[in-house]
Design an enzyme around this catalytic site. Structure first.
Site, PDB file in Angstrom:
ATOM      1  CE1 TYR A  15      -3.183   2.979   0.779  1.00 53.58           C
ATOM      2  CE2 TYR A  15      -2.620   2.749   3.106  1.00 53.58           C
ATOM      3  CZ  TYR A  15      -3.277   3.423   2.087  1.00 53.58           C
ATOM      4  OH  TYR A  15      -4.028   4.532   2.381  1.00 53.58           O
ATOM      5  CG  ASN A  36       7.480 -11.830   0.802  1.00 51.09           C
ATOM      6  OD1 ASN A  36       6.639 -10.932   0.760  1.00 51.09           O
ATOM      7  ND2 ASN A  36       7.757 -12.484   1.917  1.00 51.09           N
ATOM      8  CB  SER A 128       4.064   2.132  13.525  1.00 50.04           C
ATOM      9  OG  SER A 128       2.776   2.236  14.067  1.00 50.04           O
ATOM     10  CB  ALA A 129       1.776   6.530  15.769  1.00 48.84           C
ATOM     11  CB  THR A 130       2.171   0.980  17.087  1.00 56.07           C
ATOM     12  OG1 THR A 130       1.666   0.081  18.057  1.00 56.07           O
ATOM     13  CG2 THR A 130       3.441   0.396  16.510  1.00 56.07           C
ATOM     14  CE1 TYR A 152       3.578  -3.648  12.246  1.00 53.96           C
ATOM     15  CE2 TYR A 152       2.287  -2.265  13.725  1.00 53.96           C
ATOM     16  CZ  TYR A 152       3.003  -2.420  12.558  1.00 53.96           C
ATOM     17  OH  TYR A 152       3.167  -1.355  11.699  1.00 53.96           O
ATOM     18  CE  LYS A 156       6.622  -1.649  11.494  1.00 53.86           C
ATOM     19  NZ  LYS A 156       7.319  -1.713  10.206  1.00 53.86           N
ATOM     20  CE1 TYR A 186       6.165   5.907   7.234  1.00 54.99           C
ATOM     21  CE2 TYR A 186       4.970   3.858   6.942  1.00 54.99           C
ATOM     22  CZ  TYR A 186       6.046   4.664   6.639  1.00 54.99           C
ATOM     23  OH  TYR A 186       6.971   4.227   5.731  1.00 54.99           O
ATOM     24  CG  PHE A 187       0.576   9.668  13.760  1.00 54.67           C
ATOM     25  CD1 PHE A 187       1.961   9.864  13.622  1.00 54.67           C
ATOM     26  CD2 PHE A 187       0.036   9.735  15.023  1.00 54.67           C
ATOM     27  CE1 PHE A 187       2.770  10.140  14.737  1.00 54.67           C
ATOM     28  CE2 PHE A 187       0.825  10.013  16.145  1.00 54.67           C
ATOM     29  CZ  PHE A 187       2.202  10.208  15.995  1.00 54.67           C
ATOM     30  CG  LEU A 209     -12.613   3.996  10.831  1.00 58.83           C
ATOM     31  CD1 LEU A 209     -13.781   3.237  11.440  1.00 58.83           C
ATOM     32  CD2 LEU A 209     -12.402   5.320  11.565  1.00 58.83           C
TER      33      LEU A 209
HETATM   34  P1  NAD Z   1       1.600  -3.694   3.060  1.00 54.79           P
HETATM   35  O1  NAD Z   1       1.381  -5.034   3.679  1.00 54.79           O
HETATM   36  O2  NAD Z   1       0.644  -3.218   2.034  1.00 54.79           O
HETATM   37  O3  NAD Z   1       3.082  -3.621   2.440  1.00 54.79           O
HETATM   38  C1  NAD Z   1       4.153  -4.357   2.964  1.00 54.79           C
HETATM   39  C2  NAD Z   1       4.811  -5.102   1.807  1.00 54.79           C
HETATM   40  O4  NAD Z   1       5.916  -5.859   2.302  1.00 54.79           O
HETATM   41  C3  NAD Z   1       3.864  -6.084   1.122  1.00 54.79           C
HETATM   42  O5  NAD Z   1       3.885  -5.854  -0.260  1.00 54.79           O
HETATM   43  C4  NAD Z   1       4.435  -7.466   1.475  1.00 54.79           C
HETATM   44  O6  NAD Z   1       4.210  -8.398   0.460  1.00 54.79           O
HETATM   45  C5  NAD Z   1       5.908  -7.139   1.668  1.00 54.79           C
HETATM   46  N1  NAD Z   1       6.648  -8.032   2.555  1.00 54.79           N
HETATM   47  C6  NAD Z   1       6.289  -8.458   3.791  1.00 54.79           C
HETATM   48  N2  NAD Z   1       7.246  -9.258   4.304  1.00 54.79           N
HETATM   49  C7  NAD Z   1       8.233  -9.340   3.355  1.00 54.79           C
HETATM   50  C8  NAD Z   1       9.480 -10.017   3.278  1.00 54.79           C
HETATM   51  N3  NAD Z   1       9.914 -10.781   4.291  1.00 54.79           N
HETATM   52  N4  NAD Z   1      10.224  -9.873   2.174  1.00 54.79           N
HETATM   53  C9  NAD Z   1       9.804  -9.110   1.140  1.00 54.79           C
HETATM   54  N5  NAD Z   1       8.629  -8.455   1.155  1.00 54.79           N
HETATM   55  C10 NAD Z   1       7.853  -8.563   2.246  1.00 54.79           C
HETATM   56  O7  NAD Z   1       1.714  -2.630   4.248  1.00 54.79           O
HETATM   57  P2  NAD Z   1       1.760  -1.048   4.212  1.00 54.79           P
HETATM   58  O8  NAD Z   1       0.517  -0.535   4.835  1.00 54.79           O
HETATM   59  O9  NAD Z   1       2.179  -0.569   2.874  1.00 54.79           O
HETATM   60  O10 NAD Z   1       2.921  -0.810   5.275  1.00 54.79           O
HETATM   61  C11 NAD Z   1       4.266  -0.637   4.873  1.00 54.79           C
HETATM   62  C12 NAD Z   1       5.117  -0.524   6.126  1.00 54.79           C
HETATM   63  O11 NAD Z   1       4.643   0.554   6.916  1.00 54.79           O
HETATM   64  C13 NAD Z   1       5.081  -1.766   7.025  1.00 54.79           C
HETATM   65  O12 NAD Z   1       6.373  -1.979   7.539  1.00 54.79           O
HETATM   66  C14 NAD Z   1       4.121  -1.358   8.132  1.00 54.79           C
HETATM   67  O13 NAD Z   1       4.400  -2.026   9.330  1.00 54.79           O
HETATM   68  C15 NAD Z   1       4.388   0.133   8.237  1.00 54.79           C
HETATM   69  N6  NAD Z   1       3.254   0.886   8.802  1.00 54.79           N
HETATM   70  C16 NAD Z   1       2.022   0.783   8.216  1.00 54.79           C
HETATM   71  C17 NAD Z   1       0.930   1.454   8.766  1.00 54.79           C
HETATM   72  C18 NAD Z   1      -0.450   1.318   8.176  1.00 54.79           C
HETATM   73  O14 NAD Z   1      -1.418   1.606   8.876  1.00 54.79           O
HETATM   74  N7  NAD Z   1      -0.594   0.933   6.904  1.00 54.79           N
HETATM   75  C19 NAD Z   1       1.111   2.259   9.910  1.00 54.79           C
HETATM   76  C20 NAD Z   1       2.388   2.365  10.461  1.00 54.79           C
HETATM   77  C21 NAD Z   1       3.450   1.666   9.887  1.00 54.79           C
HETATM   78  N1  UFG Z   2     -12.368   1.338  14.583  1.00 52.19           N
HETATM   79  C1  UFG Z   2     -13.707   1.041  14.712  1.00 52.19           C
HETATM   80  N2  UFG Z   2     -14.219   0.021  13.952  1.00 52.19           N
HETATM   81  C2  UFG Z   2     -13.471  -0.694  13.067  1.00 52.19           C
HETATM   82  C3  UFG Z   2     -12.104  -0.378  12.939  1.00 52.19           C
HETATM   83  C4  UFG Z   2     -11.571   0.641  13.715  1.00 52.19           C
HETATM   84  O1  UFG Z   2     -14.405   1.657  15.494  1.00 52.19           O
HETATM   85  O2  UFG Z   2     -13.997  -1.614  12.419  1.00 52.19           O
HETATM   86  C5  UFG Z   2     -11.812   2.439  15.367  1.00 52.19           C
HETATM   87  C6  UFG Z   2     -10.708   2.012  16.329  1.00 52.19           C
HETATM   88  O3  UFG Z   2     -11.264   1.624  17.553  1.00 52.19           O
HETATM   89  C7  UFG Z   2      -9.869   3.291  16.408  1.00 52.19           C
HETATM   90  C8  UFG Z   2     -10.018   3.915  15.030  1.00 52.19           C
HETATM   91  O4  UFG Z   2     -11.192   3.341  14.471  1.00 52.19           O
HETATM   92  O5  UFG Z   2     -10.426   4.166  17.359  1.00 52.19           O
HETATM   93  C9  UFG Z   2      -8.841   3.619  14.104  1.00 52.19           C
HETATM   94  O6  UFG Z   2      -8.627   2.219  14.068  1.00 52.19           O
HETATM   95  P1  UFG Z   2      -7.636   1.549  12.996  1.00 52.19           P
HETATM   96  O7  UFG Z   2      -7.699   0.078  13.207  1.00 52.19           O
HETATM   97  O8  UFG Z   2      -7.927   2.064  11.637  1.00 52.19           O
HETATM   98  O9  UFG Z   2      -6.208   2.118  13.396  1.00 52.19           O
HETATM   99  P2  UFG Z   2      -5.412   2.026  14.767  1.00 52.19           P
HETATM  100  O10 UFG Z   2      -5.137   3.429  15.208  1.00 52.19           O
HETATM  101  O11 UFG Z   2      -6.056   1.132  15.739  1.00 52.19           O
HETATM  102  O12 UFG Z   2      -4.088   1.264  14.307  1.00 52.19           O
HETATM  103  C10 UFG Z   2      -3.265   1.789  13.267  1.00 52.19           C
HETATM  104  C11 UFG Z   2      -2.549   0.637  12.560  1.00 52.19           C
HETATM  105  C12 UFG Z   2      -1.654  -0.072  13.522  1.00 52.19           C
HETATM  106  C13 UFG Z   2      -0.717   0.890  14.154  1.00 52.19           C
HETATM  107  C14 UFG Z   2      -1.481   2.044  14.788  1.00 52.19           C
HETATM  108  C15 UFG Z   2      -0.572   3.108  15.312  1.00 52.19           C
HETATM  109  O13 UFG Z   2      -3.487  -0.280  12.055  1.00 52.19           O
HETATM  110  O14 UFG Z   2      -0.887  -1.014  12.822  1.00 52.19           O
HETATM  111  O15 UFG Z   2      -2.332   2.652  13.814  1.00 52.19           O
HETATM  112  O16 UFG Z   2       0.206   3.581  14.257  1.00 52.19           O
HETATM  113  F1  UFG Z   2      -0.002   0.245  15.125  1.00 52.19           F
END
Ligand code: NAD
Ligand code: UFG
Length: 350
Positions: A15, A36, A128-130, A152, A156, A186-187, A209
């Site tokens: 993504y 992969n 991640s903000a996590t 997870y 990080k 990232y948030f 969400l």
């Molecule tokens: P995503 O799953 O869409 O993208 C991750 C990609 O990494 C995928 O294409 C997957 O196939 C590939 N991948 C996973 N393990 C692999 C491996 N061992 N070797 C090669 N490729 C591998 O996720 P995203 O939302 O694009 O997130 C990208 C990064 O940002 C991740 O590290 C995620 O933890 C971090 N992140 C995402 C969010 C979010 O909410 N989307 C928030 C904070 C941080």
């Molecule tokens: N929520 C709902 N219903 C749903 C899904 C989410 O009410 O079906 C609410 C959650 O309770 C939260 C808000 O929507 O209050 C956002 O939830 P998300 O699951 O979209 O996102 P989070 O903030 O829980 O988590 C995201 C990423 C995590 C990351 C975190 C902090 O998914 O991987 O942000 O960066 F760890």
């Protein structure tokens, strides 16, 4: 094209990675993607090429495959690596902790070892903000205490610490080519490219969400469950800092530029919050979605989701100042772009 402007993007078919590839190609970088495809589809990269009118090089490699990664480095002269590859589902990480530590932590160890051997020490990492756990107050600055509540998040946090340690080790050995590392926290990334050609394509029922709301609006899911309305927030529902994925992608280019500049001339490892600084509640998101798309989003209030926090939003001041980056897209842009992607691609990339 100067080969020093070639970037390795791990996880580039995913993504955030695919959106970042667009920004890189449009800014004149050459791109090699290593993925992969465990959580993505190669069609995303075809669409990246369609949008930009440029081609990129895709290698189907697992980042833990040291020999394959070494070969990629020996065949390309990379300036830097943007490292997205990893697993990201919080719930799954509680069920499969070893898989998450192996993929995320071990994967990063292999990558950084191969980078060091190849003399490539410029790295932008997807954090991640996590890593702020349950923050005691908002907005969150980078110096807040760090913690994790699930494997997870812990992966990080561990990776951040490993990257900080390898940067510190440079100072002890007076390395002439020191590590330059940006940890981008990232948030909540949402939205899609305005072309409607690429976007978030979650496997199965979405956890997050915005994709959940989109799938309710398109008729794939019946109704949204709102996880709790008794949080200490203005309307009782959880508040998050939603950031448009295109703004987020642009932050990676700003980070690359900053790593090449004066601030990192002696090396270093710095964390940056990438968020808008605005918090929106779940009900505000539902309401905005309905207004922007004209679609009613059915919902019911259910109990809190274990592990969720009340509110989380960034102070993005450090990124604004040091990366010269700031978000440009509005909440309306996030919703209308997410909806265009969802409506045009109801089954994602399939
Ligand atoms: P995503 O799953 O869409 O993208 C991750 C990609 O990494 C995928 O294409 C997957 O196939 C590939 N991948 C996973 N393990 C692999 C491996 N061992 N070797 C090669 N490729 C591998 O996720 P995203 O939302 O694009 O997130 C990208 C990064 O940002 C991740 O590290 C995620 O933890 C971090 N992140 C995402 C969010 C979010 O909410 N989307 C928030 C904070 C941080
Ligand atoms: N929520 C709902 N219903 C749903 C899904 C989410 O009410 O079906 C609410 C959650 O309770 C939260 C808000 O929507 O209050 C956002 O939830 P998300 O699951 O979209 O996102 P989070 O903030 O829980 O988590 C995201 C990423 C995590 C990351 C975190 C902090 O998914 O991987 O942000 O960066 F760890």
């Amino acid at each position: 094209m100067d080969t020093k402007r070639k970037i390795l993007v791990t996880g580039g078919a995913g993504y955030i990675g695919s959106h970042t590839c667009i920004e890189l190609l449009e800014s004149g970088y050459d791109v090699v993607v290593v993925d992969n495809l465990i959580n993505s589809h190669p069609e995303s990269l075809k669409r990246v090429e369609k949008i930009t009118g440029r081609s990129l090089n895709f290698l189907k490699i697992d980042i833990r495959d040291r020999d394959a990664l070494k070969k990629a480095f020996s065949e390309n002269n990379f300036q830097a690596v943007i490292h997205f590859a990893g697993l990201k589902a919080v719930g799954e990480s509680c069920q499969q902790p070893l898989n998450y530590y192996d993929n995320n932590v071990n994967g990063t160890l292999v990558l950084t070892e191969v980078m060091a051997d190849a003399g490539v020490r410029e790295l932008v990492f997807s954090s991640s903000a996590t890593v702020y756990g349950d923050p005691h107050t908002v907005p969150i600055t980078e110096d807040f205490p760090l913690s994790a509540t699930n494997p997870y998040g812990r992966s990080k946090l561990m990776i951040e610490e490993i990257l900080r340690d390898i940067s510190i080790s440079d100072k002890l050995s007076a390395n002439e080519n020191p590590w330059r590392i940006a940890l981008l926290r990232y948030f909540n990334p949402v939205g899609a490219h305005p072309s409607g050609l690429i976007g978030e394509d979650p496997n199965g029922i979405p956890n997050n969400l915005m994709p959940y709301i989109s799938q309710v609006a398109v008729g794939k899911l019946q109704q949204l469950s709102v996880f709790g309305n008794d949080y200490p927030t203005p309307d009782g529902t959880g508040v998050r800092d939603y950031i448009h994925v295109v703004d987020l992608a642009k932050g990676h280019l700003k980070a690359l530029q900053t790593l090449q500049g004066e601030k990192f001339s002696q090396g270093g490892c710095e964390a940056y919050n990438l968020g808008t600084g605005n918090g929106y509640s779940v009900l505000e998101m539902v309401d905005t979605f309905s207004k922007v798309t004209g679609k009613k989003v059915e919902y019911q209030i259910v109990s809190r989701r274990p592990g969720d926090i009340a509110q989380c939003f960034a102070d993005p001041g450090k990124a604004q100042q040091e990366l010269q980056w700031q978000t440009e897209k509005t909440l309306q842009d996030m919703v209308s772009d997410a909806w265009r992607w969802q409506e045009n691609n109801p089954s994602g990339f399939q």
